[in-house]
Motif scaffolding. Structure first.
Motif, PDB file in Angstrom:
ATOM      1  N   HIS A 198      42.964  33.799  39.362  1.00 46.04           N
ATOM      2  CA  HIS A 198      44.307  34.369  39.486  1.00 46.04           C
ATOM      3  C   HIS A 198      44.971  34.361  38.123  1.00 46.04           C
ATOM      4  N   ALA A 199      45.377  35.543  37.650  1.00 48.10           N
ATOM      5  CA  ALA A 199      46.099  35.670  36.385  1.00 48.10           C
ATOM      6  C   ALA A 199      47.595  35.680  36.677  1.00 48.10           C
ATOM      7  N   THR A 200      48.337  34.796  36.032  1.00 43.16           N
ATOM      8  CA  THR A 200      49.774  34.676  36.266  1.00 43.16           C
ATOM      9  C   THR A 200      50.542  35.627  35.350  1.00 43.16           C
ATOM     10  N   PRO A 201      51.814  35.897  35.669  1.00 43.28           N
ATOM     11  CA  PRO A 201      52.604  36.791  34.801  1.00 43.28           C
ATOM     12  C   PRO A 201      52.797  36.267  33.385  1.00 43.28           C
ATOM     13  N   ASP A 202      52.687  34.939  33.172  1.00 37.50           N
ATOM     14  CA  ASP A 202      52.845  34.386  31.821  1.00 37.50           C
ATOM     15  C   ASP A 202      51.495  34.130  31.144  1.00 37.50           C
ATOM     16  N   ASN A 203      50.474  34.882  31.574  1.00 36.59           N
ATOM     17  CA  ASN A 203      49.156  34.897  30.916  1.00 36.59           C
ATOM     18  C   ASN A 203      48.366  33.601  31.051  1.00 36.59           C
ATOM     19  N   ASN A 234      37.281  42.122  47.946  1.00 38.81           N
ATOM     20  CA  ASN A 234      38.406  41.989  47.024  1.00 38.81           C
ATOM     21  C   ASN A 234      39.047  43.345  46.835  1.00 38.81           C
ATOM     22  N   LEU A 235      40.328  43.320  46.549  1.00 37.18           N
ATOM     23  CA  LEU A 235      41.091  44.548  46.403  1.00 37.18           C
ATOM     24  C   LEU A 235      42.148  44.348  45.336  1.00 37.18           C
ATOM     25  N   ASN A 236      42.219  45.303  44.408  1.00 34.25           N
ATOM     26  CA  ASN A 236      43.264  45.285  43.401  1.00 34.25           C
ATOM     27  C   ASN A 236      43.762  46.708  43.217  1.00 34.25           C
ATOM     28  N   VAL A 237      45.070  46.897  43.295  1.00 35.96           N
ATOM     29  CA  VAL A 237      45.665  48.224  43.151  1.00 35.96           C
ATOM     30  C   VAL A 237      46.596  48.208  41.949  1.00 35.96           C
ATOM     31  N   SER A 238      46.369  49.122  41.022  1.00 40.18           N
ATOM     32  CA  SER A 238      47.189  49.223  39.822  1.00 40.18           C
ATOM     33  C   SER A 238      48.422  50.080  40.095  1.00 40.18           C
ATOM     34  N   LEU A 239      49.398  49.997  39.185  1.00 44.16           N
ATOM     35  CA  LEU A 239      50.628  50.758  39.357  1.00 44.16           C
ATOM     36  C   LEU A 239      50.386  52.262  39.283  1.00 44.16           C
ATOM     37  N   LEU A 279      32.625  37.794  42.997  1.00 42.66           N
ATOM     38  CA  LEU A 279      33.208  36.840  43.938  1.00 42.66           C
ATOM     39  C   LEU A 279      34.710  37.049  44.093  1.00 42.66           C
ATOM     40  N   ASN A 280      35.400  37.284  42.974  1.00 46.01           N
ATOM     41  CA  ASN A 280      36.848  37.441  43.034  1.00 46.01           C
ATOM     42  C   ASN A 280      37.306  38.191  41.787  1.00 46.01           C
ATOM     43  N   MET A 281      38.507  38.726  41.832  1.00 43.69           N
ATOM     44  CA  MET A 281      39.039  39.465  40.694  1.00 43.69           C
ATOM     45  C   MET A 281      40.549  39.301  40.626  1.00 43.69           C
ATOM     46  N   SER A 282      41.091  39.513  39.431  1.00 46.64           N
ATOM     47  CA  SER A 282      42.534  39.477  39.229  1.00 46.64           C
ATOM     48  C   SER A 282      42.865  40.279  37.990  1.00 46.64           C
ATOM     49  N   GLN A 283      43.947  41.024  38.047  1.00 43.97           N
ATOM     50  CA  GLN A 283      44.346  41.854  36.915  1.00 43.97           C
ATOM     51  C   GLN A 283      45.396  41.136  36.077  1.00 43.97           C
ATOM     52  N   MET A 284      45.175  41.119  34.764  1.00 42.17           N
ATOM     53  CA  MET A 284      46.099  40.470  33.858  1.00 42.17           C
ATOM     54  C   MET A 284      47.275  41.393  33.549  1.00 42.17           C
ATOM     55  N   LYS A 285      48.277  40.818  32.904  1.00 40.17           N
ATOM     56  CA  LYS A 285      49.504  41.556  32.619  1.00 40.17           C
ATOM     57  C   LYS A 285      49.242  42.778  31.752  1.00 40.17           C
ATOM     58  N   ASN A 286      48.251  42.695  30.856  1.00 40.00           N
ATOM     59  CA  ASN A 286      47.952  43.818  29.959  1.00 40.00           C
ATOM     60  C   ASN A 286      47.023  44.852  30.591  1.00 40.00           C
TER      61      ASN A 286
END
Length: 327
Positions: free
Chosen positions: A141-146, A57-62, A95-102
């Protein structure tokens, strides 16, 4: 009569009208050429070698920091001139990851029906409000509308699995939708794994069909209607080379990308229909696996050890690509 030209070098841009009748062009607007070419060729502009054999899994922040994991460890790193500097380590099987809007990081962990959360700016994993007991969550999966979309099942073996669902929860952890059966009361999934969605409310699920990792991608709307089932591209996949997707990602313009073990990156439209595909070897990417999109850049990890060669000692790499703007 001259033939109609159906080849375009640029995407027409619509310029809205401002006038009134009878000037139709001012009323309705017109199409104008824009200077940027349609879907420019993607290009690798950065490459980092990790200290992991696999990067599931890979997540890159701004801010440029990255979350990545193998079978036993979750790491937060930041690119430097001397490689990837480790900022945090967590011993857990992710197993998996997702970053929320906050900025909070949501994680599915082996053996836990409750999703873990790492609140932004903290260093402690906690239980979240997202509980799928008594089932095992896999994709998140976290969506843009939380909203939070989670794929769940009850058994690891396809021969034994009975319950297989995709659940949509609100930010308080209450279930809003559960996708289980189609309108003929047949199961929608065999063993749902990765999950994502786009901004036009199409949910996509990587659905494992066999213990050999043969799979398909199922595309649903919010009413549970199947929009499309994608099982690979006829130019790439066959009985001998069956579709084995690794990860799926939605782009800001609502199309989908799918990485596949055959060094292929599939590009699908907003409802999961094939647009084209890339041989990732042409980009210098061998055995693509996980993906994420941050800012205007696409990031892809490669897993040399996923070629099932037990003697492979190559480390996973992370590639940064530009010019990936599929309309």
């Amino acid at each position: 009569m001259e033939p109609v030209n159906t080849t375009f070098q640029h995407v027409p841009k619509f310029s809205p009208g401002k006038g009134k009748m009878p000037d139709l062009q001012k009323l309705f607007g017109s199409l104008k050429n824009v200077t940027c070419p349609y879907n420019p060729e993607p290009k690798v502009i950065g490459e980092h070698t990790t200290n992991l054999n696999t990067c599931y899994n890979l997540n890159v922040s701004l801010d440029g920091s990255m979350w990545k994991n193998d079978q036993t460890m979750l790491k937060k790193v930041v690119p430097t001139d001397n490689g990837l500097k480790i900022l945090m380590n967590f011993n857990c099987i992710i197993l998996n990851m997702s970053q929320m809007k906050n900025g909070d990081l949501l994680l599915t962990v082996v053996g836990s029906p409750i999703l873990k959360v790492l609140p932004s700016g903290t260093t402690e994993l906690k239980d979240s409000c997202y509980d799928v007991s008594p089932l095992q969550p896999f994709g998140v999966h976290a969506t843009p509308d939380n909203k939070v979309i989670i794929s769940v099942f009850d058994k690891e073996s396809i021969q034994e699995v009975v319950q297989r669902k995709v659940i949509v929860m609100n930010q308080l952890g209450f279930r809003e939708k559960v996708f289980l059966n189609d309108h003929h009361n047949k199961p929608l999934f065999t063993l749902p794994r990765r999950v994502t969605s786009n901004n036009v409310n199409i949910i996509s699920v990587v659905d494992l069909l066999s213990d050999n990792c043969y799979a398909r991608t199922v595309f649903l709307d919010l009413s549970g209607n199947i929009k499309n089932i994608y099982g690979g591209h006829h130019s790439v996949n066959s009985y001998e080379n069956q579709f084995r997707p690794r990860d799926i990602l939605s782009l800001p313009l609502n199309n989908f990308l799918v990485t596949e073990r055959l060094n292929v990156l599939h590009i699908l439209n907003s409802e999961g229909e094939s647009l084209t595909f890339y041989n990732t070897l042409s980009l210098g990417i061998h055995l693509p696996y996980s993906m994420c999109f941050s800012g205007q850049y696409l990031f892809i990890s490669s897993n040399p050890s996923s070629n099932q060669n037990e003697n492979c000692k190559d480390k996973a790499k992370i590639y940064k690509l530009e010019n990936f703007e599929w309309y």
